[in-house]
Scaffold this motif. Structure first.
Motif, PDB file in Angstrom:
ATOM      1  N   LEU A  24      53.922  43.444  47.833  1.00  0.00           N
ATOM      2  CA  LEU A  24      52.752  43.764  48.695  1.00  0.00           C
ATOM      3  C   LEU A  24      51.447  44.132  47.771  1.00  0.00           C
ATOM      4  O   LEU A  24      50.474  43.535  47.973  1.00  0.00           O
ATOM      5  N   ALA A  25      51.732  44.693  46.565  1.00  0.00           N
ATOM      6  CA  ALA A  25      50.614  44.929  45.840  1.00  0.00           C
ATOM      7  C   ALA A  25      50.026  43.528  45.140  1.00  0.00           C
ATOM      8  O   ALA A  25      48.978  43.480  44.981  1.00  0.00           O
ATOM      9  N   SER A  26      50.947  42.723  44.811  1.00  0.00           N
ATOM     10  CA  SER A  26      50.602  41.310  44.118  1.00  0.00           C
ATOM     11  C   SER A  26      49.835  40.709  45.067  1.00  0.00           C
ATOM     12  O   SER A  26      48.747  39.950  44.735  1.00  0.00           O
ATOM     13  N   ILE A  27      50.210  40.591  46.487  1.00  0.00           N
ATOM     14  CA  ILE A  27      49.741  39.926  47.411  1.00  0.00           C
ATOM     15  C   ILE A  27      48.278  40.185  47.598  1.00  0.00           C
ATOM     16  O   ILE A  27      47.424  39.631  47.770  1.00  0.00           O
ATOM     17  N   ALA A  28      48.330  41.821  47.780  1.00  0.00           N
ATOM     18  CA  ALA A  28      46.879  42.495  48.005  1.00  0.00           C
ATOM     19  C   ALA A  28      45.987  42.078  46.970  1.00  0.00           C
ATOM     20  O   ALA A  28      44.734  41.877  47.079  1.00  0.00           O
ATOM     21  N   ALA A  29      46.531  42.090  45.595  1.00  0.00           N
ATOM     22  CA  ALA A  29      45.482  42.259  44.378  1.00  0.00           C
ATOM     23  C   ALA A  29      45.216  40.423  44.487  1.00  0.00           C
ATOM     24  O   ALA A  29      43.706  40.423  44.103  1.00  0.00           O
ATOM     25  N   TYR A  30      45.721  39.526  44.687  1.00  0.00           N
ATOM     26  CA  TYR A  30      45.407  38.065  44.727  1.00  0.00           C
ATOM     27  C   TYR A  30      44.359  37.867  45.895  1.00  0.00           C
ATOM     28  O   TYR A  30      43.508  37.081  45.573  1.00  0.00           O
ATOM     29  N   ALA A  31      44.564  38.466  46.890  1.00  0.00           N
ATOM     30  CA  ALA A  31      43.786  38.438  48.062  1.00  0.00           C
ATOM     31  C   ALA A  31      42.329  39.006  47.724  1.00  0.00           C
ATOM     32  O   ALA A  31      41.324  38.096  47.777  1.00  0.00           O
ATOM     33  N   VAL A  32      42.400  40.174  46.994  1.00  0.00           N
ATOM     34  CA  VAL A  32      40.862  40.752  46.633  1.00  0.00           C
ATOM     35  C   VAL A  32      40.297  40.074  45.635  1.00  0.00           C
ATOM     36  O   VAL A  32      39.135  39.825  45.529  1.00  0.00           O
ATOM     37  N   VAL A  33      41.181  39.735  44.502  1.00  0.00           N
ATOM     38  CA  VAL A  33      40.343  38.900  43.332  1.00  0.00           C
ATOM     39  C   VAL A  33      39.955  37.672  43.799  1.00  0.00           C
ATOM     40  O   VAL A  33      38.864  37.205  43.503  1.00  0.00           O
ATOM     41  N   THR A  34      40.455  36.945  44.937  1.00  0.00           N
ATOM     42  CA  THR A  34      39.984  35.618  45.372  1.00  0.00           C
ATOM     43  C   THR A  34      38.411  35.864  46.224  1.00  0.00           C
ATOM     44  O   THR A  34      37.720  35.166  45.808  1.00  0.00           O
ATOM     45  N   VAL A  35      38.382  36.844  47.033  1.00  0.00           N
ATOM     46  CA  VAL A  35      37.469  37.274  47.620  1.00  0.00           C
ATOM     47  C   VAL A  35      36.128  37.589  46.622  1.00  0.00           C
ATOM     48  O   VAL A  35      35.094  37.016  46.677  1.00  0.00           O
ATOM     49  N   ILE A  36      36.492  38.519  45.835  1.00  0.00           N
ATOM     50  CA  ILE A  36      35.497  38.648  44.593  1.00  0.00           C
ATOM     51  C   ILE A  36      35.121  37.432  43.837  1.00  0.00           C
ATOM     52  O   ILE A  36      33.707  37.415  43.568  1.00  0.00           O
ATOM     53  N   LEU A  37      35.718  36.740  43.427  1.00  0.00           N
ATOM     54  CA  LEU A  37      35.407  35.660  42.712  1.00  0.00           C
ATOM     55  C   LEU A  37      34.911  34.662  43.356  1.00  0.00           C
ATOM     56  O   LEU A  37      33.946  33.872  43.008  1.00  0.00           O
ATOM     57  N   TRP A  38      35.274  34.451  44.572  1.00  0.00           N
ATOM     58  CA  TRP A  38      34.395  33.359  45.521  1.00  0.00           C
ATOM     59  C   TRP A  38      33.108  33.845  45.567  1.00  0.00           C
ATOM     60  O   TRP A  38      32.152  32.669  45.643  1.00  0.00           O
ATOM     61  N   MET A  39      32.770  35.297  45.813  1.00  0.00           N
ATOM     62  CA  MET A  39      31.277  35.539  45.995  1.00  0.00           C
ATOM     63  C   MET A  39      30.865  35.400  44.832  1.00  0.00           C
ATOM     64  O   MET A  39      29.387  35.044  44.736  1.00  0.00           O
ATOM     65  N   THR A  40      31.400  35.852  43.618  1.00  0.00           N
ATOM     66  CA  THR A  40      30.639  35.738  42.310  1.00  0.00           C
ATOM     67  C   THR A  40      30.283  34.139  42.139  1.00  0.00           C
ATOM     68  O   THR A  40      29.163  34.048  41.708  1.00  0.00           O
ATOM     69  N   LEU A  41      31.194  33.331  42.317  1.00  0.00           N
ATOM     70  CA  LEU A  41      30.789  31.909  41.921  1.00  0.00           C
ATOM     71  C   LEU A  41      29.793  31.364  42.988  1.00  0.00           C
ATOM     72  O   LEU A  41      28.788  30.519  42.508  1.00  0.00           O
ATOM     73  N   ALA A  42      29.690  31.909  44.318  1.00  0.00           N
ATOM     74  CA  ALA A  42      28.643  31.552  45.180  1.00  0.00           C
ATOM     75  C   ALA A  42      27.432  32.074  44.859  1.00  0.00           C
ATOM     76  O   ALA A  42      26.233  31.202  44.734  1.00  0.00           O
ATOM     77  N   ALA A  43      27.310  33.297  44.257  1.00  0.00           N
ATOM     78  CA  ALA A  43      26.211  33.742  43.400  1.00  0.00           C
ATOM     79  C   ALA A  43      25.532  32.943  42.463  1.00  0.00           C
ATOM     80  O   ALA A  43      24.628  32.897  42.115  1.00  0.00           O
TER      81      ALA A  43
END
Length: 293
Positions: free
Chosen positions: A68-87
């Motif tokens: 569960l911690a792994s799934i949550a970590a990958y989900a949040v990492v995805t959101v952060i990096l998605w927004m960073t690359l967009a910026a």
């Protein structure tokens, strides 16, 4: 001094074996990377995952928490990096998957084994399997616009993970002769994957190394920070906590380069990320191990 020697003993075999592959290619000796990768991912890795889970003494609840911690970590990492690359106005199709999915197989598995023994390996293979399932679906979709959930779930790694978890949950075991055979096949995994990593690095043609440097730093900071946060959130014990941070924080996997080349993304830019992040890990991973050991 003892800590330095301990960390050196853990990381030295990893980079020495990768060095064997690198030198092998530079000497002009044939190495069929597609065949070896296929052998590892369809036979050796599934055997390693199945036997590691079947034989572990870890409580199923602990493995569930790590999952569960792994799934949550990958989900949040995805959101952060998605927004960073967009910026930053960088091409998400080229950069997002490599920044999310690290080298949890070639580097993560051996480091977890050498640092934390069979217990660490059991946690590491679970995170590795989760990463593969996400990368074979969402990751492929990012690069190509496709991705098949059915294909990911019927992959030998996924099947081995489910069977291993079932045997662990039920307390079952295979006959000794079969267990010995599966273990021998699984022992191929780590040397094969490390040598193949060296071969792949020797054949890459990296580009945009300056950009690759700061993106690699960004990946390391985001991935390790988020993993550590969820490790604390799920109150993981020291070994699963350390393995989670190690696995999620591994450098860019060579498979990202192969996908970029296959689906027409900027493969040379991804190659730069692979090379730079892997070289950076020579310093970062020992520092991480020194903190968590």
């Amino acid at each position: 001094m003892n800590l330095v020697l301990t960390v050196a003993e853990i990381v030295a075999p990893v980079f020495l074996l990768a060095g064997v592959g690198f030198v092998w290619v530079k000497l002009g000796i044939e190495f069929r990377i597609r065949f070896v990768t296929h052998l590892a991912m369809t036979l050796a890795v599934p055997c390693l995952i199945f036997t590691a889970l079947m034989k572990t003494d870890i409580e199923p609840a602990a493995l569930t928490a790590v999952s569960l911690a792994s799934i949550a970590a990958y989900a949040v990492v995805t959101v952060i990096l998605w927004m960073t690359l967009a910026a930053l106005r960088l091409d998400r199709r080229t950069f997002l998957a490599p920044l999310i999915f690290g080298n949890t197989g070639n580097l993560g598995l051996p480091l977890a084994l050498f640092a934390f023994g069979e217990t660490g390996l059991a946690f590491a293979v679970v995170i590795f399997a989760i990463m593969l399932l996400i990368s074979f679906t969402f990751g492929v979709w990012l690069v190509s616009g496709g991705g098949s959930v059915v294909k990911a779930l019927t992959d030998p790694v996924a099947i081995a993970t489910v069977l291993g978890a079932l045997f662990l949950w039920q307390g079952w075991s295979t006959p000794r002769f079969l267990t010995n055979t599966l273990e021998l096949i699984g022992q191929l995994t780590i040397p094969l994957m490390l040598i193949t990593l060296g071969v792949a690095l020797a054949r890459l043609k990296p580009a945009n190394l300056g950009q690759a440097f700061w993106l690699s730093l960004l990946k390391a900071a985001v991935c390790m920070g988020v993993a550590a946060g969820f490790g604390l959130w799920f109150d993981l014990a020291p070994i699963p906590f350390a393995v989670l941070v190690l696995q999620v924080g591994t450098p860019v996997a060579v498979t990202n380069y192969m996908l970029a080349e296959k689906y027409g993304a900027d493969a040379d830019a991804v190659a730069g990320l692979v090379v730079v992040s892997t070289l950076m890990s020579v310093a970062l991973l020992p520092l991480l191990l020194a903190v968590v050991i």
